[in-house]
Scaffold this motif. Structure first.
Motif, PDB file in Angstrom:
ATOM      1  N   MET A 157       0.836  -1.051  -0.148  1.00 55.90           N
ATOM      2  CA  MET A 157       0.001   0.024   0.052  1.00 55.90           C
ATOM      3  C   MET A 157       0.985   1.364  -0.179  1.00 55.90           C
ATOM      4  N   PRO A 158       0.679   2.168  -0.972  1.00 63.31           N
ATOM      5  CA  PRO A 158       1.231   3.476  -0.873  1.00 63.31           C
ATOM      6  C   PRO A 158       1.131   4.286   0.353  1.00 63.31           C
ATOM      7  N   ARG A 159       1.861   5.302   0.775  1.00 63.09           N
ATOM      8  CA  ARG A 159       1.895   6.124   1.908  1.00 63.09           C
ATOM      9  C   ARG A 159       1.697   7.446   1.357  1.00 63.09           C
ATOM     10  N   THR A 160       0.539   8.229   1.903  1.00 61.83           N
ATOM     11  CA  THR A 160       0.356   9.647   1.599  1.00 61.83           C
ATOM     12  C   THR A 160       0.382  10.710   2.719  1.00 61.83           C
ATOM     13  N   THR A 161       1.347  11.425   2.679  1.00 61.52           N
ATOM     14  CA  THR A 161       1.478  12.427   3.449  1.00 61.52           C
ATOM     15  C   THR A 161       0.300  13.733   3.425  1.00 61.52           C
ATOM     16  N   PRO A 162      -0.381  13.773   4.458  1.00 61.11           N
ATOM     17  CA  PRO A 162      -1.413  14.881   4.431  1.00 61.11           C
ATOM     18  C   PRO A 162      -0.805  16.079   3.777  1.00 61.11           C
ATOM     19  N   PRO A 163      -1.710  16.918   3.002  1.00 58.39           N
ATOM     20  CA  PRO A 163      -1.118  18.210   2.724  1.00 58.39           C
ATOM     21  C   PRO A 163      -0.782  18.963   3.870  1.00 58.39           C
ATOM     22  N   ARG A 164       0.107  20.156   3.946  1.00 59.43           N
ATOM     23  CA  ARG A 164       0.516  20.824   5.224  1.00 59.43           C
ATOM     24  C   ARG A 164      -0.708  21.740   5.151  1.00 59.43           C
ATOM     25  N   PRO A 165      -0.862  22.010   6.681  1.00 58.30           N
ATOM     26  CA  PRO A 165      -1.919  22.756   7.161  1.00 58.30           C
ATOM     27  C   PRO A 165      -1.935  24.250   6.595  1.00 58.30           C
ATOM     28  N   VAL A 166      -0.709  24.604   6.166  1.00 63.29           N
ATOM     29  CA  VAL A 166      -0.642  26.177   5.778  1.00 63.29           C
ATOM     30  C   VAL A 166       0.263  26.032   4.386  1.00 63.29           C
ATOM     31  N   ALA A 190      12.303  15.807  -0.360  1.00 61.87           N
ATOM     32  CA  ALA A 190      13.125  14.681   0.376  1.00 61.87           C
ATOM     33  C   ALA A 190      12.117  13.556   0.075  1.00 61.87           C
ATOM     34  N   THR A 191      12.852  12.376   0.190  1.00 58.84           N
ATOM     35  CA  THR A 191      11.903  10.925  -0.177  1.00 58.84           C
ATOM     36  C   THR A 191      11.690  10.456   1.330  1.00 58.84           C
ATOM     37  N   ARG A 192      10.417  10.511   1.592  1.00 60.70           N
ATOM     38  CA  ARG A 192       9.936   9.700   2.958  1.00 60.70           C
ATOM     39  C   ARG A 192      10.251   8.231   2.826  1.00 60.70           C
ATOM     40  N   LEU A 193      10.852   7.290   3.352  1.00 66.72           N
ATOM     41  CA  LEU A 193      10.656   5.873   3.022  1.00 66.72           C
ATOM     42  C   LEU A 193       9.679   5.178   3.589  1.00 66.72           C
ATOM     43  N   HIS A 194       8.921   5.581   4.745  1.00 69.16           N
ATOM     44  CA  HIS A 194       7.835   4.972   5.280  1.00 69.16           C
ATOM     45  C   HIS A 194       8.008   3.395   5.361  1.00 69.16           C
ATOM     46  N   PRO A 195       9.136   2.912   6.222  1.00 64.21           N
ATOM     47  CA  PRO A 195       9.268   1.470   6.141  1.00 64.21           C
ATOM     48  C   PRO A 195       8.150   0.752   7.191  1.00 64.21           C
ATOM     49  N   ARG A 196       7.750  -0.312   6.877  1.00 61.76           N
ATOM     50  CA  ARG A 196       6.658  -0.979   7.384  1.00 61.76           C
ATOM     51  C   ARG A 196       7.303  -2.620   7.383  1.00 61.76           C
ATOM     52  N   HIS A 197       6.802  -3.324   8.353  1.00 69.21           N
ATOM     53  CA  HIS A 197       7.164  -4.795   8.571  1.00 69.21           C
ATOM     54  C   HIS A 197       6.842  -5.584   7.004  1.00 69.21           C
ATOM     55  N   THR A 238      17.624   3.965  -7.032  1.00 59.64           N
ATOM     56  CA  THR A 238      17.262   5.140  -7.709  1.00 59.64           C
ATOM     57  C   THR A 238      16.000   5.096  -8.341  1.00 59.64           C
ATOM     58  N   ARG A 239      15.498   4.050  -8.874  1.00 60.82           N
ATOM     59  CA  ARG A 239      14.358   3.527  -9.497  1.00 60.82           C
ATOM     60  C   ARG A 239      13.155   3.870  -8.459  1.00 60.82           C
ATOM     61  N   ASP A 240      13.359   3.685  -7.361  1.00 66.36           N
ATOM     62  CA  ASP A 240      12.278   3.819  -6.389  1.00 66.36           C
ATOM     63  C   ASP A 240      12.160   5.343  -5.497  1.00 66.36           C
ATOM     64  N   VAL A 241      13.526   5.792  -5.449  1.00 63.29           N
ATOM     65  CA  VAL A 241      13.725   6.908  -4.351  1.00 63.29           C
ATOM     66  C   VAL A 241      14.066   8.047  -5.110  1.00 63.29           C
ATOM     67  N   PRO A 242      13.387   9.169  -5.716  1.00 62.37           N
ATOM     68  CA  PRO A 242      13.686  10.042  -6.354  1.00 62.37           C
ATOM     69  C   PRO A 242      14.836  10.836  -5.939  1.00 62.37           C
ATOM     70  N   ASP A 243      15.169  11.037  -4.662  1.00 63.55           N
ATOM     71  CA  ASP A 243      16.248  11.864  -3.958  1.00 63.55           C
ATOM     72  C   ASP A 243      17.259  11.231  -3.913  1.00 63.55           C
ATOM     73  N   PRO A 272       8.221   4.712  -0.617  1.00 62.78           N
ATOM     74  CA  PRO A 272       8.854   5.956  -0.810  1.00 62.78           C
ATOM     75  C   PRO A 272       7.796   6.701  -1.284  1.00 62.78           C
ATOM     76  N   GLU A 273       7.903   8.131  -0.840  1.00 63.68           N
ATOM     77  CA  GLU A 273       7.194   8.977  -1.245  1.00 63.68           C
ATOM     78  C   GLU A 273       7.803  10.432  -1.179  1.00 63.68           C
ATOM     79  N   GLN A 274       7.958  11.293  -2.381  1.00 64.56           N
ATOM     80  CA  GLN A 274       8.411  12.404  -2.252  1.00 64.56           C
ATOM     81  C   GLN A 274       7.799  13.543  -1.598  1.00 64.56           C
ATOM     82  N   VAL A 275       8.094  14.566  -0.685  1.00 63.71           N
ATOM     83  CA  VAL A 275       7.616  15.673  -0.185  1.00 63.71           C
ATOM     84  C   VAL A 275       8.501  16.928  -0.229  1.00 63.71           C
ATOM     85  N   VAL A 276       7.886  17.999  -0.100  1.00 65.57           N
ATOM     86  CA  VAL A 276       8.509  19.356  -0.050  1.00 65.57           C
ATOM     87  C   VAL A 276       9.080  19.569   1.420  1.00 65.57           C
ATOM     88  N   GLU A 277      10.461  19.917   1.568  1.00 65.70           N
ATOM     89  CA  GLU A 277      10.777  20.513   3.045  1.00 65.70           C
ATOM     90  C   GLU A 277      11.269  21.832   3.107  1.00 65.70           C
TER      91      GLU A 277
END
Length: 360
Positions: A1-10, A26-33, A124-129, A194-199
């Motif tokens: 299942m993909p992981r989705t960071t909620p939009p930033r509150p502002v 940044a690419t969040r890896l969201h490791p899960r068992h 690099t195929r999975d992790v854009p950063d 992996p999920e790319q987000v803005v920091e």
């Protein structure tokens, strides 16, 4: 299942356009068992490692047979995971009680070569950063699970870049040390999502004027929240019953906006990730420069105890909101280094220059 960071509150760049010059992905890896394969990006999974290539070893002189058996660490976590929501059975408790730190491998000398522990494999195929040497698309990360290296007595990290297409027969079984100095130096095997987000840059490293503007804006938000609270239900005496008062208070709290903080909600993502910015939440910011060419070294990999904590809960993926107190979500890897966070920095001018570590 993909992981989705909620939009930033502002939309913080909408409030402060100057922050557009202080953004980075940044690419969040969201490791899960899970059970990754040798060709997959993973944490502590099997590696795409050639059968004819020597496995990395630790040759530093330090105690190597004393500590916690890796087999015990893994069994303890399986028992604890299986017993969530109930008491341990007598057999489970007996097995847990039998696990202890000890001199488990007395014949292993301090100067013996110890196989390093496979910690991560990222493509690099999975992790854009993920950016490495030209033509090499796979990063493999190892460490010695004993905090006994260098003047700061930390773990020792080894990075191996390679071209995945060049790997023929894969080494199996793959070596590992029998013992770790601490249980928290042993990662649990995880698949990654992996999920790319803005920091945005750490507050203390923004220029002085922008820092002050952001801080003043945060204080204004707190004042607004205080005003909203004053407009809520006044006192229990205004209601026929205490239950009605409690219901009115609960409704008022539900309508209050959640407190927003630049560092917790709008700046740097928590958890295991590749790229992005470094947070200096426990110490003053410190330069991390390449010891070969002097180039500033951004984080390549961040190893974090938490997927998110109470202060950074807004970063919890949407798919995990119904399991926000599940340790398999909040602490999936089981690693705790330094005071909770370790970063591996590499040189952007030449990723093969020696990397450096920083801890928070």
């Amino acid at each position: 299942m993909p992981r989705t960071t909620p939009p930033r509150p502002v939309d913080i760049e909408g409030v402060f356009p100057a922050l557009a010059a202080h953004r980075r992905t940044a690419t969040r890896l969201h490791p899960r068992h899970g059970v990754p394969g040798a060709g997959d990006s993973s944490v502590a999974g099997p590696l795409l490692w050639p059968a004819d290539e020597p496995w990395p070893v630790c040759t530093v002189v330090h105690p190597k047979g004393t500590g916690h058996l890796l087999s015990d660490v893994r069994l303890r976590r399986r028992i604890q995971d299986g017993a969530r929501g109930r008491d341990f059975t007598e057999d489970e408790q007996r097995r847990l009680d039998a696990m202890e730190a000890a001199d488990h491998v007395p014949d292993l000398r301090d100067d013996d070569a110890l196989p390093m522990l496979a910690v991560a494999q990222l493509s690099t195929r999975d992790v854009p950063d993920l950016v490495g040497p030209e033509g090499q698309d796979l990063l493999q990360v190892f460490w010695c699970p004993f905090e006994a290296h260098g003047p700061d007595r930390t773990i020792d990290v080894v990075l191996k870049w390679r071209r995945s297409a060049d790997v023929g027969t894969v080494l199996t079984p793959q070596p590992e040390p029998p013992v770790a100095g601490r249980e928290e130096c042993v990662p649990t095997t995880c698949v990654v999502h992996p999920e790319q987000v803005v920091e945005h840059e750490y507050l203390g490293l923004l220029d002085g004027g922008l820092q002050e503007e952001v801080s003043a804006w945060e204080e204004g938000l707190l004042d607004e929240d205080d005003d909203d609270y004053e407009d809520g239900p006044s006192s229990a005496a205004s209601y026929a019953t205490y239950e009605e008062y409690e219901a009115a208070m609960a409704a008022a709290r539900a309508e209050e906006p959640e407190e927003i903080d630049y560092m917790s909600d709008l700046s740097i993502a928590p958890g295991w990730k590749v790229g992005g910015f470094a947070s200096w939440h426990l110490t003053d910011p410190a330069p991390v420069d390449c010891q070969v060419c002097g180039t500033a070294m951004p984080p390549l990999l961040t190893v974090d105890k938490w997927e998110c904590d109470g202060a950074s809960r807004s970063w919890l993926p949407l798919e995990d909101r119904d399991a926000e107190n599940d340790p398999r979500v909040l602490d999936p890897v089981g690693v705790y280094l330094g005071r909770g966070l370790m970063r591996v920095h590499t040189c952007p001018a030449d990723p093969l220059h020696p990397h450096r570590l920083s801890f928070q």
